[in-house]
Design an enzyme around this catalytic site. Structure first.
Site, PDB file in Angstrom:
ATOM      1  N   HIS A 109       2.276  -1.742   3.270  1.00 47.55           N
ATOM      2  CA  HIS A 109       0.912  -1.410   2.843  1.00 47.55           C
ATOM      3  C   HIS A 109       0.906  -0.109   2.039  1.00 47.55           C
ATOM      4  O   HIS A 109       1.478   0.892   2.471  1.00 47.55           O
ATOM      5  CB  HIS A 109       0.040  -1.261   4.109  1.00 47.55           C
ATOM      6  CG  HIS A 109      -1.415  -1.100   3.829  1.00 47.55           C
ATOM      7  ND1 HIS A 109      -2.195  -0.169   4.476  1.00 47.55           N
ATOM      8  CD2 HIS A 109      -2.251  -1.765   2.986  1.00 47.55           C
ATOM      9  CE1 HIS A 109      -3.437  -0.276   4.074  1.00 47.55           C
ATOM     10  NE2 HIS A 109      -3.505  -1.228   3.162  1.00 47.55           N
ATOM     11  N   GLU A 119       1.861  -4.046  -0.994  1.00 52.12           N
ATOM     12  CA  GLU A 119       0.450  -4.068  -1.385  1.00 52.12           C
ATOM     13  C   GLU A 119       0.134  -2.677  -1.906  1.00 52.12           C
ATOM     14  O   GLU A 119       0.656  -1.688  -1.386  1.00 52.12           O
ATOM     15  CB  GLU A 119      -0.423  -4.380  -0.154  1.00 52.12           C
ATOM     16  CG  GLU A 119      -1.911  -4.521  -0.435  1.00 52.12           C
ATOM     17  CD  GLU A 119      -2.730  -3.233  -0.315  1.00 52.12           C
ATOM     18  OE1 GLU A 119      -3.939  -3.309  -0.507  1.00 52.12           O
ATOM     19  OE2 GLU A 119      -2.171  -2.139  -0.044  1.00 52.12           O
ATOM     20  N   ASP A 164      -3.208  -0.338  -4.316  1.00 52.86           N
ATOM     21  CA  ASP A 164      -4.586  -0.358  -4.820  1.00 52.86           C
ATOM     22  C   ASP A 164      -4.650   0.191  -6.249  1.00 52.86           C
ATOM     23  O   ASP A 164      -3.961   1.159  -6.575  1.00 52.86           O
ATOM     24  CB  ASP A 164      -5.478   0.505  -3.927  1.00 52.86           C
ATOM     25  CG  ASP A 164      -5.322   0.153  -2.457  1.00 52.86           C
ATOM     26  OD1 ASP A 164      -5.768  -0.934  -2.068  1.00 52.86           O
ATOM     27  OD2 ASP A 164      -4.719   0.960  -1.714  1.00 52.86           O
ATOM     28  N   HIS A 221      -6.384   4.622  -3.979  1.00 50.47           N
ATOM     29  CA  HIS A 221      -7.224   3.924  -3.003  1.00 50.47           C
ATOM     30  C   HIS A 221      -8.667   4.415  -3.020  1.00 50.47           C
ATOM     31  O   HIS A 221      -9.607   3.618  -3.124  1.00 50.47           O
ATOM     32  CB  HIS A 221      -6.641   4.080  -1.597  1.00 50.47           C
ATOM     33  CG  HIS A 221      -7.436   3.391  -0.543  1.00 50.47           C
ATOM     34  ND1 HIS A 221      -8.548   3.953   0.063  1.00 50.47           N
ATOM     35  CD2 HIS A 221      -7.307   2.166   0.023  1.00 50.47           C
ATOM     36  CE1 HIS A 221      -9.045   3.115   0.939  1.00 50.47           C
ATOM     37  NE2 HIS A 221      -8.313   2.018   0.935  1.00 50.47           N
ATOM     38  N   GLU A 233      -4.189  -4.877  -5.157  1.00 47.08           N
ATOM     39  CA  GLU A 233      -5.594  -4.900  -4.763  1.00 47.08           C
ATOM     40  C   GLU A 233      -6.433  -4.218  -5.828  1.00 47.08           C
ATOM     41  O   GLU A 233      -6.266  -3.028  -6.103  1.00 47.08           O
ATOM     42  CB  GLU A 233      -5.819  -4.216  -3.403  1.00 47.08           C
ATOM     43  CG  GLU A 233      -7.277  -4.363  -3.023  1.00 47.08           C
ATOM     44  CD  GLU A 233      -7.710  -3.613  -1.774  1.00 47.08           C
ATOM     45  OE1 GLU A 233      -6.858  -3.208  -0.963  1.00 47.08           O
ATOM     46  OE2 GLU A 233      -8.933  -3.434  -1.643  1.00 47.08           O
TER      47      GLU A 233
HETATM   48  O1  G3P Z   1      -5.266  -5.306   0.769  1.00 48.63           O
HETATM   49  C1  G3P Z   1      -5.372  -5.112   2.118  1.00 48.63           C
HETATM   50  C2  G3P Z   1      -5.903  -3.752   2.497  1.00 48.63           C
HETATM   51  O2  G3P Z   1      -5.236  -2.773   1.753  1.00 48.63           O
HETATM   52  C3  G3P Z   1      -7.378  -3.655   2.298  1.00 48.63           C
HETATM   53  O3  G3P Z   1      -7.955  -2.462   2.720  1.00 48.63           O
HETATM   54  O4  G3P Z   1      -8.762  -0.181   2.445  1.00 48.63           O
HETATM   55  O5  G3P Z   1      -6.411  -0.530   3.069  1.00 48.63           O
HETATM   56  O6  G3P Z   1      -7.200  -1.027   0.775  1.00 48.63           O
HETATM   57  P1  G3P Z   1      -7.563  -0.987   2.222  1.00 48.63           P
HETATM   58 MG    MG Z   2      -5.500  -1.979  -0.215  1.00 49.94          MG
END
Ligand code: G3P
Ligand code: MG
Length: 253
Positions: A11, A38, A40, A53, A113
């Protein structure tokens, strides 16, 4: 049915072992064997996407104001690592194109994302989708779907826009909770997958998603026992912050 090339994704690049959404984080994930992450993405003032993020500075990037108050080059000169530890001070906000090219060159699969700043959903979805489509044109043409990144977003408008701009780049609907209209929303953006918060997901809902022939992903799973349970429900893949507890070979490795 569309398939994830890995079961476990780091993540934000390197979970909580390094500053999120930075190249240092990605290196941390790669050092632990992760080849799927993953992260952002949002637009800077000049419309150039950056890996970030929060829509504002202050938590992970030293400074004040919104991401959209700065051009990408200005953000790329800011410190996105010092908050995490002194050894990361000066770690920059990555430009999306450079970050994605590094991933591609190193065989790291991406769940990107799309995280639009408020009011910029359509623009962000289109920009990110077009860049990915161009960067992976050969893989798309060759049908190498396991190498093409997956775009996900909580923003329905961003996903619709991504679909319009580059329909051949796969999309996933991010949903904290699966509301009654989850399948309609997924079909509207021609999604290949649902990305759900594992805290709210039930075994019954997981079965419904699979019965609808959609792939199913959970965020953000940090407990190995819970991860095993979710995989037992038919969840195909998940991301984790605890890359020290849940390795890329989980549940075997
Ligand atoms: O993509 C999954 C997750 O990252 C979604 O929430 O806030 O951690 O970007 P967040
Ligand atoms: Mg995310």
């Amino acid at each position: 049915m569309w398939r994830y090339p890995a079961t476990v994704l780091a993540h934000r690049g390197g979970g909580t072992l390094a500053p999120e959404n930075t190249l240092a984080g990605l290196h941390q994930g790669m050092a632990r064997g992760f080849r799927a992450i993953e992260y952002d993405v949002m637009l800077a003032r000049d419309g150039v996407p950056v890996v970030m993020h929060d829509p504002c500075l202050g938590r992970t990037v030293a400074g004040t104001g919104n991401v959209f108050d700065y051009d990408a080059r200005e953000l790329a000169a800011m410190d996105a690592g010092g908050w995490f530890g002194r050894q990361y001070k000066g770690e920059p906000v990555p430009l999306f194109v450079e970050f994605a090219q590094f991933c591609k060159a190193n065989g790291v699969w991406m769940n990107i994302e799309i995280k639009p700043a408020p009011g910029y959903d359509v623009q962000t979805g289109a920009v990110v989708a077009r860049i990915v489509s161009a960067m992976f044109a050969d893989e798309i043409a060759a049908g190498e779907s396991e190498r093409v990144p997956l775009l996900s977003s909580f923003s329905h408008a961003a996903l619709l826009s991504a679909r319009e701009a580059a329909p051949q780049v796969p999309r996933a609907c991010l949903m904290s909770e699966l509301r009654p209209d989850w399948e309609r929303r997924a079909r509207e953006v021609d999604a290949v997958a649902i990305h759900a918060n594992h805290r709210h997901l039930t075994a019954g809902q997981a079965a419904q998603v699979k019965a609808a022939e959609l792939a199913l992903f959970c965020y953000t799973v940090n407990d190995p026992a819970r991860a095993r349970e979710l995989l037992g429900w038919g969840v195909d893949a998940f991301c984790t912050d605890r890359i020290d507890l849940i390795g890329p070979g989980f549940p075997i490795g």
